[in-house]
Write a protein that holds these residues in place. Structure first.
Motif, PDB file in Angstrom:
ATOM      1  N   LEU A 162      31.838   7.712 -12.167  1.00  0.00           N
ATOM      2  CA  LEU A 162      30.743   8.135 -11.311  1.00  0.00           C
ATOM      3  C   LEU A 162      30.141   9.369 -11.975  1.00  0.00           C
ATOM      4  O   LEU A 162      30.828  10.387 -12.146  1.00  0.00           O
ATOM      5  CB  LEU A 162      31.271   8.487  -9.915  1.00  0.00           C
ATOM      6  N   MET A 163      28.898   9.273 -12.403  1.00  0.00           N
ATOM      7  CA  MET A 163      28.231  10.372 -13.091  1.00  0.00           C
ATOM      8  C   MET A 163      27.418  11.182 -12.074  1.00  0.00           C
ATOM      9  O   MET A 163      26.657  10.608 -11.290  1.00  0.00           O
ATOM     10  CB  MET A 163      27.293   9.833 -14.173  1.00  0.00           C
ATOM     11  N   VAL A 164      27.598  12.495 -12.109  1.00  0.00           N
ATOM     12  CA  VAL A 164      26.835  13.378 -11.232  1.00  0.00           C
ATOM     13  C   VAL A 164      26.079  14.355 -12.124  1.00  0.00           C
ATOM     14  O   VAL A 164      26.679  15.095 -12.902  1.00  0.00           O
ATOM     15  CB  VAL A 164      27.744  14.125 -10.232  1.00  0.00           C
ATOM     16  N   TYR A 165      24.763  14.332 -12.024  1.00  0.00           N
ATOM     17  CA  TYR A 165      23.885  15.177 -12.828  1.00  0.00           C
ATOM     18  C   TYR A 165      23.402  16.328 -11.952  1.00  0.00           C
ATOM     19  O   TYR A 165      22.891  16.108 -10.861  1.00  0.00           O
ATOM     20  CB  TYR A 165      22.679  14.384 -13.330  1.00  0.00           C
ATOM     21  N   GLY A 166      23.566  17.552 -12.433  1.00  0.00           N
ATOM     22  CA  GLY A 166      23.108  18.716 -11.685  1.00  0.00           C
ATOM     23  C   GLY A 166      24.178  19.784 -11.614  1.00  0.00           C
ATOM     24  O   GLY A 166      25.253  19.663 -12.205  1.00  0.00           O
ATOM     25  N   ASN A 167      23.892  20.838 -10.895  1.00  0.00           N
ATOM     26  CA  ASN A 167      24.828  21.946 -10.728  1.00  0.00           C
ATOM     27  C   ASN A 167      25.745  21.646  -9.549  1.00  0.00           C
ATOM     28  O   ASN A 167      25.280  21.304  -8.471  1.00  0.00           O
ATOM     29  CB  ASN A 167      24.072  23.248 -10.479  1.00  0.00           C
ATOM     30  N   LEU A 168      27.061  21.764  -9.774  1.00  0.00           N
ATOM     31  CA  LEU A 168      28.046  21.434  -8.751  1.00  0.00           C
ATOM     32  C   LEU A 168      29.118  22.500  -8.658  1.00  0.00           C
ATOM     33  O   LEU A 168      29.383  23.210  -9.627  1.00  0.00           O
ATOM     34  CB  LEU A 168      28.791  20.136  -9.110  1.00  0.00           C
ATOM     35  N   VAL A 169      29.759  22.553  -7.526  1.00  0.00           N
ATOM     36  CA  VAL A 169      31.000  23.296  -7.371  1.00  0.00           C
ATOM     37  C   VAL A 169      32.022  22.270  -6.918  1.00  0.00           C
ATOM     38  O   VAL A 169      31.849  21.613  -5.892  1.00  0.00           O
ATOM     39  CB  VAL A 169      30.882  24.434  -6.337  1.00  0.00           C
ATOM     40  N   VAL A 170      33.079  22.088  -7.715  1.00  0.00           N
ATOM     41  CA  VAL A 170      34.138  21.134  -7.393  1.00  0.00           C
ATOM     42  C   VAL A 170      35.325  21.930  -6.870  1.00  0.00           C
ATOM     43  O   VAL A 170      35.818  22.830  -7.545  1.00  0.00           O
ATOM     44  CB  VAL A 170      34.546  20.313  -8.641  1.00  0.00           C
ATOM     45  N   LYS A 171      35.760  21.580  -5.671  1.00  0.00           N
ATOM     46  CA  LYS A 171      36.866  22.283  -5.030  1.00  0.00           C
ATOM     47  C   LYS A 171      38.087  21.369  -5.023  1.00  0.00           C
ATOM     48  O   LYS A 171      38.021  20.248  -4.524  1.00  0.00           O
ATOM     49  CB  LYS A 171      36.460  22.662  -3.606  1.00  0.00           C
TER      50      LYS A 171
END
Length: 144
Positions: free
Chosen positions: A97-106
């Motif tokens: 699953l590709m996620v493009y953009g700025n993320l915060v993964v917790k």
């Protein structure tokens, strides 16, 4: 899994490789899509930036779907690349699953990791670097 970062330079540009987020798409070294004179996983070191001009290297590094390959020009101050567009989620056939953009993964312990550009999340369940894809879907023949 240990967070490893390796750097390779031709004097003008430095290629940064983060193997723990590599999804082994083969776009960097495949004869049809890549730059095999620079990226060759069958030899060590597998990245040899002295084998191509800087413009070609940058062009191919930008194609990396996971963000495992990045670059910076040696004469410029290093700054993290951040996207300013909306977040986009894409399911790759038989892959992550590709996620493009700025993320915060917790994570489950509450630790936060900031990601930008592209993040590949595991869908097959076999990754040794969960929640991120490590290319295990290829080895197990994941379909989905």
């Amino acid at each position: 899994m240990k967070d490893i970062t390796k750097k390779y330079t031709n004097g003008e540009v430095t290629i940064v490789w983060k193997p723990t987020i590599c999804i082994h798409s083969t776009l960097c070294w495949n004869n049809n899509t890549g730059l095999p004179e620079v990226f060759n996983p069958k030899v060590r070191p597998w990245i040899k930036p002295e084998n191509a001009i800087t413009e070609k290297i940058v062009e191919h590094v930008k194609k990396c779907p996971s963000g495992a390959l990045s670059f910076y020009y040696n004469d410029e101050e290093q700054k993290p690349v951040e996207t300013t567009t909306e977040n986009i989620v894409e399911t790759l056939p038989n892959g992550p699953l590709m996620v493009y953009g700025n993320l915060v993964v917790k994570d489950s312990d509450g630790n936060k990791t900031h990601k930008n550009k592209v993040t590949a999340f595991c869908r097959c369940g076999a990754s040794n670097n969960k929640p991120y894809c490590d290319g295990s879907h290829v080895k197990i023949g994941f379909k989905g």
